[in-house]
Design a protein around this motif. Sequence first.
Motif, mmCIF file in Angstrom:
data_model
loop_
_atom_site.group_PDB
_atom_site.id
_atom_site.type_symbol
_atom_site.label_atom_id
_atom_site.label_comp_id
_atom_site.label_asym_id
_atom_site.label_seq_id
_atom_site.Cartn_x
_atom_site.Cartn_y
_atom_site.Cartn_z
ATOM 1 N N GLY A 74 -10.518 -2.460 -8.607
ATOM 2 C CA GLY A 74 -10.904 -2.906 -9.934
ATOM 3 C C GLY A 74 -10.821 -4.418 -10.102
ATOM 4 O O GLY A 74 -11.449 -4.984 -10.991
ATOM 5 N N ALA A 75 -10.058 -5.091 -9.229
ATOM 6 C CA ALA A 75 -9.928 -6.546 -9.300
ATOM 7 C C ALA A 75 -11.123 -7.258 -8.673
ATOM 8 O O ALA A 75 -11.312 -8.454 -8.880
ATOM 9 N N LEU A 76 -11.928 -6.526 -7.912
ATOM 10 C CA LEU A 76 -13.111 -7.128 -7.287
ATOM 11 C C LEU A 76 -14.241 -7.198 -8.303
ATOM 12 O O LEU A 76 -14.345 -6.360 -9.198
ATOM 13 N N ASP A 77 -15.102 -8.178 -8.161
ATOM 14 C CA ASP A 77 -16.212 -8.327 -9.097
ATOM 15 C C ASP A 77 -17.304 -7.290 -8.862
ATOM 16 O O ASP A 77 -18.009 -6.901 -9.782
ATOM 17 N N ASP A 78 -17.452 -6.837 -7.626
ATOM 18 C CA ASP A 78 -18.420 -5.802 -7.281
ATOM 19 C C ASP A 78 -18.025 -5.245 -5.923
ATOM 20 O O ASP A 78 -17.324 -5.910 -5.156
ATOM 21 N N VAL A 79 -18.452 -4.024 -5.629
ATOM 22 C CA VAL A 79 -18.195 -3.406 -4.331
ATOM 23 C C VAL A 79 -19.510 -2.824 -3.814
ATOM 24 O O VAL A 79 -20.198 -2.099 -4.531
ATOM 25 N N VAL A 80 -19.858 -3.191 -2.582
ATOM 26 C CA VAL A 80 -21.041 -2.657 -1.907
ATOM 27 C C VAL A 80 -20.542 -1.788 -0.759
ATOM 28 O O VAL A 80 -19.670 -2.201 -0.002
ATOM 29 N N THR A 81 -21.095 -0.587 -0.644
ATOM 30 C CA THR A 81 -20.692 0.329 0.416
ATOM 31 C C THR A 81 -21.669 0.245 1.585
ATOM 32 O O THR A 81 -22.881 0.272 1.399
ATOM 33 N N LEU A 82 -21.099 0.097 2.787
ATOM 34 C CA LEU A 82 -21.885 0.145 4.023
ATOM 35 C C LEU A 82 -21.406 1.336 4.833
ATOM 36 O O LEU A 82 -20.202 1.452 5.057
ATOM 37 N N PRO A 83 -22.274 2.191 5.253
ATOM 38 C CA PRO A 83 -23.706 2.212 4.970
ATOM 39 C C PRO A 83 -23.979 2.725 3.552
ATOM 40 O O PRO A 83 -23.093 3.275 2.911
ATOM 41 N N GLU A 84 -25.223 2.536 3.115
ATOM 42 C CA GLU A 84 -25.613 3.028 1.805
ATOM 43 C C GLU A 84 -25.449 4.539 1.751
ATOM 44 O O GLU A 84 -25.504 5.218 2.769
ATOM 45 N N GLU A 85 -25.281 5.055 0.546
ATOM 46 C CA GLU A 85 -25.141 6.501 0.373
ATOM 47 C C GLU A 85 -26.358 7.222 0.947
ATOM 48 O O GLU A 85 -27.494 6.784 0.780
ATOM 49 N N GLY A 86 -26.106 8.297 1.674
ATOM 50 C CA GLY A 86 -27.185 9.072 2.264
ATOM 51 C C GLY A 86 -27.639 8.575 3.623
ATOM 52 O O GLY A 86 -28.536 9.139 4.229
ATOM 53 N N VAL A 87 -27.025 7.493 4.119
ATOM 54 C CA VAL A 87 -27.384 6.923 5.420
ATOM 55 C C VAL A 87 -26.267 7.264 6.402
ATOM 56 O O VAL A 87 -25.099 7.316 6.041
ATOM 57 N N SER A 88 -26.637 7.488 7.653
ATOM 58 C CA SER A 88 -25.672 7.781 8.709
ATOM 59 C C SER A 88 -24.563 6.742 8.743
ATOM 60 O O SER A 88 -24.781 5.571 8.423
ATOM 61 N N GLY A 89 -23.369 7.146 9.173
ATOM 62 C CA GLY A 89 -22.236 6.236 9.273
ATOM 63 C C GLY A 89 -22.262 5.377 10.517
ATOM 64 O O GLY A 89 -21.285 4.737 10.848
ATOM 65 N N ASN A 131 -17.174 -2.105 1.241
ATOM 66 C CA ASN A 131 -16.492 -0.859 1.545
ATOM 67 C C ASN A 131 -17.043 -0.280 2.844
ATOM 68 O O ASN A 131 -18.175 0.172 2.896
ATOM 69 N N LEU A 132 -16.221 -0.323 3.885
ATOM 70 C CA LEU A 132 -16.621 0.184 5.201
ATOM 71 C C LEU A 132 -15.944 1.510 5.530
ATOM 72 O O LEU A 132 -16.018 1.977 6.662
ATOM 73 N N ARG A 133 -15.311 2.143 4.561
ATOM 74 C CA ARG A 133 -14.526 3.346 4.829
ATOM 75 C C ARG A 133 -15.360 4.536 5.307
ATOM 76 O O ARG A 133 -14.829 5.422 5.953
ATOM 77 N N ASP A 134 -16.645 4.558 5.006
ATOM 78 C CA ASP A 134 -17.508 5.652 5.470
ATOM 79 C C ASP A 134 -18.215 5.319 6.778
ATOM 80 O O ASP A 134 -18.984 6.127 7.291
ATOM 81 N N THR A 135 -17.977 4.147 7.318
ATOM 82 C CA THR A 135 -18.603 3.735 8.577
ATOM 83 C C THR A 135 -17.849 4.358 9.743
ATOM 84 O O THR A 135 -16.644 4.187 9.875
ATOM 85 N N GLN A 136 -18.585 5.082 10.580
ATOM 86 C CA GLN A 136 -17.972 5.745 11.732
ATOM 87 C C GLN A 136 -18.066 4.903 12.994
ATOM 88 O O GLN A 136 -17.223 5.002 13.880
ATOM 89 N N PHE A 137 -19.114 4.077 13.091
ATOM 90 C CA PHE A 137 -19.326 3.258 14.281
ATOM 91 C C PHE A 137 -20.107 2.014 13.895
ATOM 92 O O PHE A 137 -21.018 2.066 13.067
ATOM 93 N N MET A 138 -19.757 0.897 14.514
ATOM 94 C CA MET A 138 -20.509 -0.339 14.343
ATOM 95 C C MET A 138 -20.508 -1.055 15.689
ATOM 96 O O MET A 138 -19.452 -1.227 16.291
ATOM 97 N N ASN A 139 -21.695 -1.474 16.149
ATOM 98 C CA ASN A 139 -21.711 -2.208 17.415
ATOM 99 C C ASN A 139 -21.669 -3.716 17.160
ATOM 100 O O ASN A 139 -21.807 -4.185 16.031
ATOM 101 N N PHE A 140 -21.456 -4.470 18.243
ATOM 102 C CA PHE A 140 -21.325 -5.918 18.135
ATOM 103 C C PHE A 140 -22.580 -6.555 17.546
ATOM 104 O O PHE A 140 -22.486 -7.467 16.720
#
Length: 128
Positions: A12-27, A58-67
């Motif tokens: 709630g202290a953040l001005d905005d939160v963007v989730t990666l990946p977007e909803e409905g997109v693979s993690g 917000n990267l909590r739904d991200t399962q994998f990220m490459n370099f």
Amino acid sequence: MTTVSTSVVNLGALDDVVTLPEEGVSGVLAGRKGGAMERDRLRRALGSLGPGAVLGVNLRDTQFMNFSFADECFRVLAQELLAGEAEDRYVVLIVLPGEQEDLIEEIQVSLERKKFAMFLAEGSDKGV
């Protein structure tokens, strides 16, 4: 490279939160093209905020990220912020505590190449 970490964050202290990946997109976040697309989305979100604002990624739904993705998204975004493209705006990465070390390492290595720093907030599934 400097990494600053905190075990608790009040979203709630953040001005905005963007989730990666977007909803409905693979993690799975991979490749420079995908990284550039998400960087543009983050840049637009930062641009909509005023000076001094803090954007949570917000990267909590991200399962994998490459370099390649991490470098194109986060390193280039950090470079743009440093160059003043979104003056006096900040990004906080939100991850699950103890569960996303590989993802954090990809981002860390990409930023380290340019001696950039990051702030990491470990948040629970419930948003704190």
